[in-house]
Design an enzyme around this catalytic site. Structure first.
Site, PDB file in Angstrom:
ATOM      1  N   LYS B  82      -3.394   1.854  -5.916  1.00 22.19           N
ATOM      2  CA  LYS B  82      -2.032   1.462  -6.282  1.00 22.19           C
ATOM      3  C   LYS B  82      -2.060   0.510  -7.475  1.00 22.19           C
ATOM      4  O   LYS B  82      -1.235   0.605  -8.385  1.00 22.19           O
ATOM      5  CB  LYS B  82      -1.321   0.819  -5.080  1.00 22.19           C
ATOM      6  CG  LYS B  82      -0.923   1.857  -4.030  1.00 22.19           C
ATOM      7  CD  LYS B  82      -0.513   1.258  -2.690  1.00 22.19           C
ATOM      8  CE  LYS B  82      -0.321   2.391  -1.669  1.00 22.19           C
ATOM      9  NZ  LYS B  82      -0.093   1.888  -0.302  1.00 22.19           N
ATOM     10  N   GLN B 126       0.421  -3.297   3.111  1.00 20.57           N
ATOM     11  CA  GLN B 126      -0.444  -2.149   3.402  1.00 20.57           C
ATOM     12  C   GLN B 126      -0.616  -2.006   4.921  1.00 20.57           C
ATOM     13  O   GLN B 126      -1.000  -2.952   5.596  1.00 20.57           O
ATOM     14  CB  GLN B 126      -1.807  -2.337   2.717  1.00 20.57           C
ATOM     15  CG  GLN B 126      -2.761  -1.165   2.893  1.00 20.57           C
ATOM     16  CD  GLN B 126      -2.249   0.107   2.208  1.00 20.57           C
ATOM     17  OE1 GLN B 126      -1.749   0.075   1.083  1.00 20.57           O
ATOM     18  NE2 GLN B 126      -2.332   1.240   2.908  1.00 20.57           N
ATOM     19  N   ASP B 149       8.880   0.452  -0.163  1.00 21.52           N
ATOM     20  CA  ASP B 149       8.410   1.463   0.785  1.00 21.52           C
ATOM     21  C   ASP B 149       9.585   2.181   1.455  1.00 21.52           C
ATOM     22  O   ASP B 149       9.419   3.253   2.006  1.00 21.52           O
ATOM     23  CB  ASP B 149       7.546   0.803   1.868  1.00 21.52           C
ATOM     24  CG  ASP B 149       6.070   1.093   1.662  1.00 21.52           C
ATOM     25  OD1 ASP B 149       5.750   2.022   0.905  1.00 21.52           O
ATOM     26  OD2 ASP B 149       5.253   0.380   2.256  1.00 21.52           O
TER      27      ASP B 149
END
Lengths: 322, 322
Positions: B82, B126, B149
């Site tokens: 990422k 994460q 997200d």
């Protein structure tokens, strides 16, 4: 075929239920009538007992506040019915009636007052609002702990997510599932078709069926072959507002049908000049389905019962009662 | 059969695309390969151009913060990827790496810091978190404006509701729909089956297809006849994590398939001892479907591209840019 446990049937059957069975038999009906009026009555009795217990134990009476804006006759009737229903189970009701030309801010002020009032546990804004107001702004102002309509997106999000619990489930779809439960209809692993995808019925009904492990399909105005898909369903929930749209040929033999539609159709023989019918063509469906809700007397009475149930839950939650 | 407009195809085709078509033809494949790697590359180029424009026009560089807790190797790899992806498009990346035995409060403090930091526009925690932490508490702490997200229940609720707009759509399902769009696959009025109902892929993918007027069915572990239902679909999105579960017999001729599964299976001929396969049995499906994503190189690269896209959107929104 669906198995119905008699033990799950609500209380003694009222006399009109037997009449309706007789009338139906004359047209070869095989479907059991899912008697929402009778189930709703039983639920209201259960709620009344709980309200009374709560008052005895901690001296608190649940309270529901309704905000009505403008002079729509139908809205005034709904609000009056909700008030009467509250009284019948011992829930306090509060009402603010604002004129049609109120500002959005005046409605927000009323909501804010109820948000802060500890004797109010549920707040309901009667829809539709006058067209100069933004529904979304107003509904979002109701604190999530008092959102007994369950329309707040945070509640809908939690309803959609596995492992999350909404604080409230919208009343009409909750009533549909409650009818399935009380009539012992198994949902898990069954094919369910929801017809209609509104925010207040179709969409949350689909999410509820999904939470109970049904395999859910949503049929809507853009669906190309609604009849073919609906015919695969073991459980049909219809909420589109089209009189008699779902014909007998759409129904799988033995399916269970929950008809949310309440549609007026002209009827010269009726004193009011119209009668109410559902989305489902009842006289065809009752020969094919194993169980079906009538219109009226099916889902309708359940909606208010679920509103009372949500208000009771809100009050219990505010005091950490089980 | 689906019509593919060449105009909608992403840029010039890379050489491996042509190779893969050739290899597929040798096994009677008729399916077009939906090349996620190539589409993701194009999207990243578009994002890089926008990031550069934003910097020129208002002097702001979008920023993504990633919070990693513990020492899982796979998580560390994802975070590194990422970070590299951010660099490649000019997005600033920030990272906090906390030890496995951190307290929930320490993670919440890190989130709170990024919530308040105006140079951070997106925050990503994460997953999975260490088992002593409650995922829900931690994800809910990310401010909704930075929830790139898209997992916040308020975002999911808005995604489910007609007339509401989520601030962010979860990256993997967003990538699936983006692939359909970029390949000119019509969604409106089509039968779509989503296999799997996870909060991060299956459920939001179903909501997205529904928003685009598909007729959606969700197949899951409790579905009794998944093959029969899947065979009705014009569009299949599978996200279950079962290697080769969907066989050729499940697929309607001409269907379009998006395979989200990335499953390692033993392979002695591979230098690593395993290879990655999807949920769909590719060699059977490619003879029946009209288009299909490969694994790897299909949905995988799209997820990170959508994360970058969400981060750019967050930054634009913070400065009211179009």
């Amino acid at each position: 075929m669906w198995g119905f446990s008699n033990a799950a049937l609500p209380g003694p059957l009222p006399s009109y239920f037997i009449l309706s069975i007789t009338a139906a038999m004359a047209t070869d009906a095989s479907a059991k009538v899912i008697d929402g009026k009778s189930v709703a009555k039983q639920i209201r009795e259960e709620i009344a007992a709980e309200v009374s217990r709560m008052k005895d134990e901690i001296g608190v009476v649940p309270g529901l506040a309704v905000i009505l804006v403008g002079d729509r006759k139908d809205s005034a009737t709904y609000v009056r019915n909700k008030k009467k229903a509250c009284e019948s189970v011992g829930i306090n009701s509060f009402e603010v009636h604002l004129p049609e030309d109120s500002s959005e801010q005046e409605v927000l002020n009323a909501i804010s007052g109820f948000n802060d009032d500890p004797s109010v546990h549920g707040i309901l804004v009667q829809l539709p609002l006058p067209s100069h107001m933004k529904e979304q702004n107003i509904l979002n102002a109701v604190t999530i702990e008092k959102d007994v309509d369950g329309f707040h997106p945070l509640n809908i999000g939690r309803l959609a997510m596995r492992g999350r619990e909404p604080l409230f489930v919208p009343c009409t779809p909750k009533g549909c599932i409650e009818l399935l439960h009380r009539y012992g209809v198994e949902i898990k692993g069954k094919r369910a078709v929801v017809i209609g995808r509104s925010n207040i019925v179709g969409m949350p009904a689909a999410l509820l069926l999904q939470r109970e492990d049904a395999t859910v399909s949503i049929v809507h105005s853009r669906t190309k072959n609604p009849e073919e898909i609906t015919r695969q369903a073991d459980i049909i929930i219809s909420a589109v507002g089209q009189p008699n749209m779902v014909r007998g040929s759409w129904i799988k033999p033995g399916a269970v049908i929950i008809d949310v539609g309440i549609n007026p159709v002209e009827d010269a023989t009726s004193p009011r000049g119209y009668r109410l019918v559902g989305d489902i063509c009842y006289e065809e469906a009752c020969k094919i389905a194993s169980a079906i809700t009538p219109v009226p007397g099916g889902v309708g009475p359940m909606t208010i019962a679920m509103l009372l149930s949500n208000t009771l839950s809100a009050a219990k939650r505010a005091y950490n009662l089980q």
